[in-house]
Design a protein around this motif. Structure first.
Motif, PDB file in Angstrom:
ATOM      1  N   CYS A 117      96.328  79.548  82.692  1.00  0.00           N
ATOM      2  CA  CYS A 117      95.385  80.556  82.239  1.00  0.00           C
ATOM      3  C   CYS A 117      95.099  81.232  83.521  1.00  0.00           C
ATOM      4  CB  CYS A 117      94.114  79.554  81.681  1.00  0.00           C
ATOM      5  SG  CYS A 117      92.912  80.787  81.212  1.00  0.00           S
ATOM      6  N   LEU A 118      95.161  82.613  83.048  1.00  0.00           N
ATOM      7  CA  LEU A 118      94.730  83.674  84.241  1.00  0.00           C
ATOM      8  C   LEU A 118      93.466  83.955  84.194  1.00  0.00           C
ATOM      9  CD1 LEU A 118      97.269  85.968  82.132  1.00  0.00           C
ATOM     10  CD2 LEU A 118      97.605  85.707  84.902  1.00  0.00           C
ATOM     11  N   SER A 119      92.610  83.277  83.263  1.00  0.00           N
ATOM     12  CA  SER A 119      91.076  83.634  83.446  1.00  0.00           C
ATOM     13  C   SER A 119      90.874  85.035  83.350  1.00  0.00           C
ATOM     14  CB  SER A 119      90.335  83.169  84.735  1.00  0.00           C
ATOM     15  OG  SER A 119      90.523  81.634  84.766  1.00  0.00           O
ATOM     16  N   CYS A 120      91.612  85.725  82.440  1.00  0.00           N
ATOM     17  CA  CYS A 120      91.693  87.053  82.386  1.00  0.00           C
ATOM     18  C   CYS A 120      90.462  87.424  81.431  1.00  0.00           C
ATOM     19  CB  CYS A 120      92.812  87.935  81.885  1.00  0.00           C
ATOM     20  SG  CYS A 120      93.282  87.330  80.110  1.00  0.00           S
ATOM     21  N   ARG A 121      90.054  86.602  80.620  1.00  0.00           N
ATOM     22  CA  ARG A 121      88.810  86.745  79.459  1.00  0.00           C
ATOM     23  C   ARG A 121      89.044  87.741  78.564  1.00  0.00           C
ATOM     24  NH1 ARG A 121      83.379  86.549  83.315  1.00  0.00           N
ATOM     25  NH2 ARG A 121      82.539  86.674  81.209  1.00  0.00           N
ATOM     26  N   ASN A 122      90.448  87.986  78.170  1.00  0.00           N
ATOM     27  CA  ASN A 122      90.873  88.890  77.032  1.00  0.00           C
ATOM     28  C   ASN A 122      90.245  88.074  76.073  1.00  0.00           C
ATOM     29  OD1 ASN A 122      92.018  90.813  75.630  1.00  0.00           O
ATOM     30  ND2 ASN A 122      93.846  91.002  76.743  1.00  0.00           N
TER      31      ASN A 122
END
Length: 405
Positions: free
Chosen positions: A75-80
């Motif tokens: 998970c990128l933790s991009c919060r998309n």
């Protein structure tokens, strides 16, 4: 979602928060449609819905495995997904809780432990990091490509900062790696703010925001860095500093989380709330100022990459584009601008293959309008995108400052 925490999980400091977040998810799957890793891998467990289910299993007492850890690590933790979610699921905080439990239960391979320890040692230490970057530049031709691309291609040297003292006072976070990788970024910000009658002070004791530690298996260390920053800034806040400015949106997003992350700390909860309220991305500060008086006139053709930490975490998508438009810059259209570039803090080093795929996809989108230069608002994105050796990538404030009359 029905959830029954295990006896162990119910004793966690953030148990009630985790249960609340889990119960808010209705498993609609809208999040997968905008998840970068799900788009690449097509695996349910590499999308937000699947990861939420994995965390639910862990907190309900099921076995924790390396496979669980791998899917959470990807998970990128991009919060998309948070931007997309119709139910308002606070995914990033659930992920932080789940990762802490998993990382405590599953020991990583030695190579991963050494890499993460090295990143936690180097990145938050500006002096050590600068020495490493300088040595890397000298021996650049001898470095493996995955390290060579992390070095700046043509970093502008820092211009002299103004010394005038104005009535309006703000603080600025220097950050840990930006001063080495893009040394003119903060100097450019200070010079522009000076033109608007704002003095900016850097507090030497406030360096790393704490995000590197917090997101690399060392949450307690990350929170201790947050406490040290609060202590360093507090005298200036009491003296009337009206904002704490960040030019790196990743740092800004984390500082704005101080209030939540330290809400149960009796010694810091109040101060953390104040600090988070004063934390401002540079675009928030400049957006309220009379920019027309700067006298900037530019028709330079730019593509703007909006970092995930700016658009999804700080909810400032479109703000930089609007500001640059006000100043006369010619902005190209960027398809799929909501997607992550793959930098994501240290993700490009911990998940290099996925990161490169996301970077190349992002550059294809950014370059589709034939810009002269790509600009962004976060040092991680800037270094990651520029490392491909394609269209030059800079921080947007450097182009604004260089266009001053």
């Amino acid at each position: 979602m029905q959830t029954t925490l295990s006896e162990f999980a119910s004793l966690l400091p953030r148990a009630a928060e985790a249960e609340r977040i889990l119960r808010s998810c209705v498993h609609c799957g809208f999040c997968n449609a905008t998840c970068p890793t799900y788009q690449l891998l097509g695996d349910e467990l590499d999308g937000p819905r699947g990861r939420i289910y994995l965390i639910k299993q862990v907190l309900e007492g099921n076995d924790v495995t390396q496979k669980t850890q791998q899917h959470l690590d990807r998970c990128l933790s991009c919060r998309n997904c948070e931007t997309t979610c119709p139910s308002g699921v606070d995914y990033h905080n659930l992920l932080d809780i789940g990762r802490a439990v998993v990382d405590a239960a599953v020991q990583r391979p030695l190579s991963q432990r050494l890499l993460r320890k090295g990143l936690r040692t180097l990145a938050p230490n500006p002096g050590l990091f600068k020495g490493l970057v300088s040595s890397g530049q000298i021996f650049r031709a001898l470095l493996p490509s995955n390290l060579e691309t992390k070095l700046p291609r043509n970093a502008s040297p820092a211009k002299q900062r103004p010394t005038a003292i104005h009535e309006r006072q703000m603080l600025i976070l220097e950050g840990c790696v930006q001063s080495s990788l893009s040394p003119n970024t903060n100097a450019a910000a200070v010079r522009v703010l000076d033109q608007l009658g704002i003095s900016v002070t850097s507090i030497q004791q406030a360096v790393c925001c704490g995000a590197v530690d917090y997101h690399l298996d060392a949450q307690a260390s990350g929170l201790n860095r947050a406490r040290r920053n609060i202590d360093a800034w507090w005298p200036s806040i009491e003296s009337g500093a009206e904002a704490i400015v960040q030019t790196a949106s990743g740092c800004g997003a984390f500082i704005k989380e101080y209030a939540h992350l330290l809400s149960t700390d009796p010694a810091y909860a109040y101060k953390a709330k104040i600090v988070s309220s004063l934390a401002k991305d540079l675009v928030e500060v400049l957006g309220d100022e009379p920019l027309e008086q700067l006298g900037i006139e530019s028709t330079q053709r730019l593509a703007f990459h909006c970092p995930c930490t700016l658009q999804h975490a700080q909810k400032l998508g479109g703000a930089v584009e609007a500001l640059l438009g006000r100043l006369g810059f010619n902005l190209t259209t960027v398809p799929d601008s909501h997607l992550c570039c793959g930098s994501a803090g240290t993700y490009s080093l911990t998940q290099p293959e996925l990161s490169r795929q996301l970077r190349d996809n992002k550059l294809n989108a950014l370059e589709s309008g034939n810009p002269e230069v790509i600009v962004t608002a976060n040092i991680g994105c800037q270094t990651h995108l520029d490392g491909a050796g394609r269209t030059p990538v800079r921080h947007w404030i450097e182009l604004v400052e260089s266009s001053l009359p």
